[in-house]
Design an enzyme around this catalytic site. Structure first.
Site, PDB file in Angstrom:
ATOM      1  N   ARG A 112     -33.853 -21.492 -23.820  1.00 40.03           N
ATOM      2  CA  ARG A 112     -33.183 -20.494 -24.656  1.00 40.03           C
ATOM      3  C   ARG A 112     -32.707 -19.286 -23.860  1.00 40.03           C
ATOM      4  NH1 ARG A 112     -37.457 -21.794 -28.480  1.00 40.03           N
ATOM      5  NH2 ARG A 112     -36.600 -23.138 -30.120  1.00 40.03           N
ATOM      6  N   LYS A 140     -18.604 -14.955 -20.004  1.00 38.24           N
ATOM      7  CA  LYS A 140     -18.080 -16.122 -20.709  1.00 38.24           C
ATOM      8  C   LYS A 140     -18.448 -17.382 -19.928  1.00 38.24           C
ATOM      9  CE  LYS A 140     -14.107 -14.458 -23.349  1.00 38.24           C
ATOM     10  NZ  LYS A 140     -12.645 -14.594 -23.563  1.00 38.24           N
ATOM     11  N   GLU A 192      -4.580 -13.994 -11.252  1.00 33.24           N
ATOM     12  CA  GLU A 192      -5.456 -13.169 -12.076  1.00 33.24           C
ATOM     13  C   GLU A 192      -5.440 -11.719 -11.615  1.00 33.24           C
ATOM     14  OE1 GLU A 192      -6.974 -13.968 -14.804  1.00 33.24           O
ATOM     15  OE2 GLU A 192      -7.122 -16.140 -14.845  1.00 33.24           O
ATOM     16  N   LYS A 246     -11.861  -5.085 -15.348  1.00 36.27           N
ATOM     17  CA  LYS A 246     -12.522  -6.040 -16.232  1.00 36.27           C
ATOM     18  C   LYS A 246     -13.860  -5.500 -16.702  1.00 36.27           C
ATOM     19  CE  LYS A 246     -13.733 -10.759 -17.140  1.00 36.27           C
ATOM     20  NZ  LYS A 246     -13.650 -12.185 -16.780  1.00 36.27           N
ATOM     21  N   GLU A 280     -15.661 -10.002 -27.441  1.00 38.38           N
ATOM     22  CA  GLU A 280     -14.288 -10.163 -27.906  1.00 38.38           C
ATOM     23  C   GLU A 280     -14.204 -10.137 -29.430  1.00 38.38           C
ATOM     24  OE1 GLU A 280     -10.640 -13.230 -27.069  1.00 38.38           O
ATOM     25  OE2 GLU A 280     -12.085 -12.973 -25.449  1.00 38.38           O
ATOM     26  N   ARG A 309     -11.031  -6.782 -25.479  1.00 32.78           N
ATOM     27  CA  ARG A 309     -11.293  -7.817 -24.489  1.00 32.78           C
ATOM     28  C   ARG A 309     -10.237  -8.912 -24.522  1.00 32.78           C
ATOM     29  NH1 ARG A 309     -16.899 -10.475 -22.217  1.00 32.78           N
ATOM     30  NH2 ARG A 309     -15.864 -11.948 -20.835  1.00 32.78           N
ATOM     31  N   ASN A 331      -6.886 -12.104 -21.822  1.00 34.95           N
ATOM     32  CA  ASN A 331      -6.330 -13.447 -22.002  1.00 34.95           C
ATOM     33  C   ASN A 331      -4.817 -13.493 -21.801  1.00 34.95           C
ATOM     34  OD1 ASN A 331      -8.860 -14.565 -22.655  1.00 34.95           O
ATOM     35  ND2 ASN A 331      -8.650 -13.932 -24.785  1.00 34.95           N
ATOM     36  N   HIS A 375      -2.941 -16.724 -21.003  1.00 38.49           N
ATOM     37  CA  HIS A 375      -3.850 -17.862 -21.155  1.00 38.49           C
ATOM     38  C   HIS A 375      -3.485 -18.801 -22.299  1.00 38.49           C
ATOM     39  CE1 HIS A 375      -6.176 -15.602 -18.273  1.00 38.49           C
ATOM     40  NE2 HIS A 375      -7.110 -16.514 -18.255  1.00 38.49           N
ATOM     41  N   HIS A 391      -3.150 -22.384 -21.143  1.00 39.64           N
ATOM     42  CA  HIS A 391      -4.053 -23.464 -21.547  1.00 39.64           C
ATOM     43  C   HIS A 391      -3.282 -24.645 -22.127  1.00 39.64           C
ATOM     44  CE1 HIS A 391      -7.938 -20.828 -21.923  1.00 39.64           C
ATOM     45  NE2 HIS A 391      -7.629 -21.126 -20.678  1.00 39.64           N
ATOM     46  N   HIS A 396      -5.656 -23.743 -12.778  1.00 36.41           N
ATOM     47  CA  HIS A 396      -5.793 -22.751 -13.845  1.00 36.41           C
ATOM     48  C   HIS A 396      -5.005 -21.481 -13.540  1.00 36.41           C
ATOM     49  CE1 HIS A 396      -7.500 -20.338 -17.036  1.00 36.41           C
ATOM     50  NE2 HIS A 396      -7.917 -19.453 -16.147  1.00 36.41           N
TER      51      HIS A 396
END
Length: 372
Positions: free
Chosen positions: A125, A147, A189, A231, A241, A246, A250, A253, A257, A271
């Site tokens: 956990r 993330k 990036e 960032k 987010e 935040r 993206n 993206h 994607h 990517h």
């Protein structure tokens, strides 16, 4: 050397940027290695390429402090971010007796960081982990912010968790062995941070991007530190987010994607390359809506194309239409019916989240871009 705090309530951590850090790992990460001083081996996860290039430096550093590493090596590429590899990794961690107070070390690019971070989020956990990013893309983006995720047949990063690292160690010298294509993909990036919120930094990159890509130490550290500082500030304001803040990270993206999905999440389109082209499309779509001048849109495209990143959709050689790309977007975690929040631009350094974008209009726009 630069030390950048990521100021999260109760879970603050530091990003340390210093040349030669890999060879001084035992000292740099000393607080997170104490649990292994009794003879237990330190769990390290790396992809095969990074392991081959870096494991001796790490082994030597640990050995000098009476420690030893146990390695879990995955194959390079997005295929490692899968249910099967996740199961193997968590079984390995459990077999090693990893506890919630232990730290696992992730050595590699964004794939390794995502995989290890998610494995640590669900093992017992939640156990700790330390990020040691070895690609420019991971250093300036994916290693910071918490993330973590794996991919599924339905899309990229759809199964995951927010799980912050305890420390991020960045050694810019590891980029000396990074292939030029990977370096450019990471640079996408870096440009992103200028486009989304820092026009002065974008201008600096236009003048100094060649130095960053040539790995000139001062320019490279400045680019990495500036990107991370931006960032870190955004993550501190909107960790999960739940606000629009935040979401700015993206930029490029959603388009990117979709392009990655259309090319099979393969080496055909990295990517960072997808994000680069995604930012060009975001800028041009913003111009289509009259929110940014066509001159600024083409300035963004020029800055991206000038360093060898894709800035032209037909050059990808894909045969689908705009509707097919939009279908990939419908799997986005933020999709709602016929709309999807899009990161667009009001100017260089001024990104915003548009919630009124109709996907049919995106499909029509992409048809025009595909036609050249």
């Amino acid at each position: 050397m630069a030390v950048i705090p990521v100021a999260l309530a109760g879970r603050a951590y530091e990003v340390v940027i210093e040349e030669g850090l890999l060879g001084r790992l035992a000292k740099a990460a000393a607080p997170f290695l104490k649990a292994y001083e009794g003879g237990r081996k330190v769990p390290f996860v790396a992809d095969a390429n990074t392991h081959r290039l870096c494991h001796m430096a790490i082994n030597d550093s640990l050995d000098a402090d009476g420690l030893a590493a146990e390695w879990f090596v995955v194959q390079p590429g997005e295929e490692a971010k899968s249910w099967g590899v996740l199961e193997q990794l968590t079984d390995w961690l459990l077999a090693l007796g990893v506890t919630r107070s232990d730290h696992v070390f992730a050595l590699g690019g964004g794939v390794v960081g995502d995989l290890v971070g998610f494995a640590c989020a669900v093992t017992k956990r939640g156990c700790g982990f330390v990020q040691i990013p070895t690609t420019l893309l991971a250093q300036v983006d994916s290693s910071v912010g918490g993330k973590t995720a794996i991919n599924t047949a339905a899309g990229k990063n759809l199964i995951g968790a927010f799980h912050q690292p305890s420390l991020v160690l960045i050694d810019p010298t590891v980029l000396d062995t990074l292939p030029e294509r990977e370096m450019r993909a990471g640079y996408a990036e870096v440009i992103k941070y200028g486009l989304l919120g820092d026009a002065a930094f974008f201008g600096w990159l236009e003048a100094n991007g060649d130095k960053v890509l040539a790995r000139e130490p001062t320019a490279l550290e400045h680019a990495i530190a500036t990107s991370i500082a931006m960032k870190a500030q955004i993550v501190a304001e909107d960790e999960r987010e739940t606000l629009d803040r935040r979401a700015l990270l993206n930029l490029g993206h959603t388009f990117g994607h979709a392009l990655e999905a259309e090319t099979g999440f393969s080496d055909r389109l990295l990517h960072g390359e997808a994000v680069a082209l995604g930012m060009v499309l975001a800028a041009r779509y913003s111009a289509r809506r009259g929110e940014i001048s066509s001159g600024d849109a083409e300035r963004a495209a020029q800055a991206i194309g000038a360093v060898g990143l894709p800035a032209n959709l037909p050059a990808l050689g894909i045969t689908c239409d705009g509707a097919a790309l939009v279908d990939h977007m419908r799997h986005d975690k933020k999709a709602e019916g016929t709309t999807l929040p899009f990161l667009l631009l009001r100017g260089i350094g001024e990104a915003y989240l548009a919630r009124d974008v109709d996907l049919a209009d995106i499909a029509a726009f992409l048809d025009g871009e595909l036609a050249g």
